[in-house]
Design a protein around this motif. Sequence first.
Motif, short mmCIF file in Angstrom:
data_model
loop_
_atom_site.label_atom_id
_atom_site.label_comp_id
_atom_site.label_asym_id
_atom_site.label_seq_id
_atom_site.Cartn_x
_atom_site.Cartn_y
_atom_site.Cartn_z
N PRO A 310 0.91 -1.06 -0.11
CA PRO A 310 -0.04 0.30 0.75
C PRO A 310 0.86 1.50 -0.01
O PRO A 310 2.37 1.19 0.46
CB PRO A 310 -0.19 -0.28 1.16
N VAL A 311 0.18 2.20 -0.46
CA VAL A 311 1.80 3.24 -0.76
C VAL A 311 0.03 4.68 -0.84
O VAL A 311 -0.93 4.59 -1.00
CB VAL A 311 2.24 3.47 -1.81
N LEU A 312 0.68 5.36 -0.15
CA LEU A 312 -0.65 6.59 0.98
C LEU A 312 0.75 7.92 -0.67
O LEU A 312 1.49 7.99 -0.55
CB LEU A 312 -0.09 7.51 1.70
N LEU A 313 -0.09 8.55 -1.20
CA LEU A 313 0.47 9.80 -2.00
C LEU A 313 -0.74 10.98 -1.45
O LEU A 313 -2.03 11.18 -1.35
CB LEU A 313 -0.68 9.76 -3.64
N GLU A 314 0.61 12.05 -1.66
CA GLU A 314 0.10 13.59 -1.41
C GLU A 314 0.71 14.93 -1.94
O GLU A 314 2.01 14.28 -2.36
CB GLU A 314 0.63 13.72 0.57
N GLY A 315 -0.62 15.04 -2.55
CA GLY A 315 -0.03 16.29 -3.69
C GLY A 315 -0.92 16.62 -4.17
O GLY A 315 -2.13 16.11 -4.47
N PRO A 316 -0.87 17.26 -5.81
CA PRO A 316 0.16 17.77 -6.39
C PRO A 316 1.16 18.37 -6.36
O PRO A 316 0.85 19.64 -6.01
CB PRO A 316 0.87 16.85 -7.71
N TYR A 317 2.34 18.69 -6.27
CA TYR A 317 3.18 19.50 -6.22
C TYR A 317 4.36 19.54 -7.59
O TYR A 317 4.42 19.26 -8.11
CB TYR A 317 4.44 20.04 -5.41
N GLY A 318 4.60 21.13 -7.83
CA GLY A 318 5.41 21.45 -8.73
C GLY A 318 4.27 22.61 -9.53
O GLY A 318 3.70 22.40 -10.35
N ARG A 319 6.08 23.31 -9.82
CA ARG A 319 5.35 24.62 -11.41
C ARG A 319 6.66 24.25 -11.93
O ARG A 319 6.69 24.85 -12.62
CB ARG A 319 4.99 25.57 -11.12
N PHE A 320 7.06 23.14 -12.59
CA PHE A 320 8.10 22.75 -13.77
C PHE A 320 6.82 22.59 -14.50
O PHE A 320 6.65 21.48 -14.95
CB PHE A 320 8.27 21.89 -13.22
N ASN A 321 6.59 23.09 -15.33
CA ASN A 321 5.48 23.13 -16.45
C ASN A 321 6.05 24.04 -18.18
O ASN A 321 6.16 25.05 -18.22
CB ASN A 321 4.43 23.99 -15.67
N PHE A 322 6.06 23.15 -19.03
CA PHE A 322 7.30 23.37 -20.64
C PHE A 322 6.10 24.63 -21.62
O PHE A 322 6.70 25.24 -22.02
CB PHE A 322 7.72 22.30 -21.60
N GLU A 323 5.04 24.08 -20.88
CA GLU A 323 4.01 25.23 -21.36
C GLU A 323 4.31 26.64 -20.91
O GLU A 323 3.64 27.95 -21.42
CB GLU A 323 2.21 24.69 -21.20
N THR A 324 4.97 27.00 -19.91
CA THR A 324 4.89 28.79 -19.52
C THR A 324 6.50 29.00 -19.86
O THR A 324 6.63 30.16 -19.50
CB THR A 324 5.32 28.08 -18.24
N ALA A 325 6.64 28.42 -21.27
CA ALA A 325 8.22 29.34 -21.93
C ALA A 325 7.75 29.15 -23.87
O ALA A 325 6.74 28.83 -23.84
CB ALA A 325 8.91 28.22 -21.71
N SER A 326 8.43 29.94 -24.84
CA SER A 326 8.67 29.84 -25.53
C SER A 326 8.71 28.68 -26.21
O SER A 326 8.09 27.19 -25.49
CB SER A 326 9.26 30.71 -26.03
N LYS A 327 8.40 28.67 -27.77
CA LYS A 327 8.00 27.47 -28.30
C LYS A 327 9.71 26.70 -28.55
O LYS A 327 9.66 25.41 -28.83
CB LYS A 327 7.69 27.44 -29.50
N GLN A 328 10.77 27.50 -28.54
CA GLN A 328 11.83 26.91 -29.11
C GLN A 328 12.45 26.79 -26.95
O GLN A 328 12.87 27.55 -26.45
CB GLN A 328 12.74 28.11 -29.12
N GLN A 329 12.64 25.17 -27.40
CA GLN A 329 13.31 24.97 -25.59
C GLN A 329 14.28 23.61 -25.43
O GLN A 329 14.89 23.30 -26.50
CB GLN A 329 11.84 24.11 -25.04
N VAL A 330 14.90 24.07 -24.62
CA VAL A 330 16.30 23.01 -24.51
C VAL A 330 16.19 22.88 -23.67
O VAL A 330 15.40 23.18 -22.30
CB VAL A 330 17.97 23.82 -24.20
N TRP A 331 15.57 20.88 -23.28
CA TRP A 331 16.25 20.19 -21.93
C TRP A 331 16.74 19.57 -21.71
O TRP A 331 17.21 18.89 -22.54
CB TRP A 331 14.62 18.94 -22.28
#
Length: 446
Positions: A310-331
Amino acid sequence: MLSYELTTSPGTNRLTEKHPGSIIFWGIALLVIPLWMLSYPETTVKHNATPFLVYASQLFSLTGFALLALSLILTSRLTFLENWFGGLDKVYKMHRTTGKFAFFLILAHPIFLALRWIPTDVSKTLWYLFPLHRRLEIDLGSWSLWGMILLVIFTLLVKIPYDKWKISHKFMGFFFILGVAHIFFQGISFSENPALGIYMGLLSVGGISAWLYKSVLFDLVKKKSLYSVTGVRYLNNNIVEIELQPKKKKDTHFRPGQFYFFSFLSEDISAESHPFTICDHSRDGKISIMVKSLGDYTHRLYALIKPNTPVLLEGPYGRFNFETASKQQVWLGGGVGIAPFLSWANYLLSQPDDSLSVRLYYCVQNAAAATHISTFQALEKKMPRFHVEVISQETDGYFHPADHPEIQNSDIFFCGPRNMRKAVCKELKALKIPKARIYSEEFDFD
């Protein structure tokens, strides 16, 4: 059914919105200085010391107290804090920073007062730092200080297990309460300056409330989802992929790249919560995460995790989102830091974005460690403007931004080990890449 939700929430778009968290919190902390200055001649406790030593000690004490209260508030995992700072990792980074400043400022408070006996009575100077005073309110301050010193020693010098350290760290709230008693029972006259009294009172209530919420009430009131391990797949000799199924069919919305805190309920594994990114999901609600054996906890999890746990999940968290940037990206993903990019790739495989141009650098120790290269290669076929390149330390050396000219005209997303992060950020700074174009997630914050 578990589903992705890619709508940008408040505070996630660095290109159009600033994160005011640091300004707000430092502003609140430093507000104590002008408030104290309104009545500082009247706040002076009678000491056989120069005014400079007395005034400096009081300013250090009050500013350190304000920062300590705010650092406790930052541990509460409240949503508005994520929005203000741009992610829970940034919140915890600020927590560490304010905590460090608070400790040294509070430590300077008795040291400055003790300096009045230098050089005539050095022994009295040293004894002054201990709780051996004739007044209880002063001893309370000494106990508070020594409690924090012990926590710092356990943190920096004594390498106790993480779960034991987390328990010891909860005592910080108790030492904070001793500090509250010390300040309000001391000779500082808040009647001469009610604004300062109200300010200190609000910080006291905020710090104590946040500590009680996080240490006592959090597990009782925070909503958690129950899952069960349905699959365990060992990708190599230190990374395991774990598949989980929700116990109840329900909608759980999260954005690709976000993470949950997982608590594995097994006698063989500590129930402490750790953050892991959701790498993939299926229509029936199953999710998967990657775990790399790095420390005591993840080593046991890697070795002992079994189906039906059994596993308990708490969240979600994080604001790491590729939609918040321009269309030209490096990951740029290093090691297990590839997890959020894997989450994004799995999303884009189901919903391709032909306007998005991405070059992903998958940084690993050796080619065999690129465990999910097939997912990214599949996305290459589906999105012509998506390209993946494996950077193997054994054959290619370390990743250097200067070797990749497209970085100059792209928004950069980075997630990886601390040493790699520091090196890459230093090189990006040398290339004069604007900070507003660099998005990172520090996954070693808890």
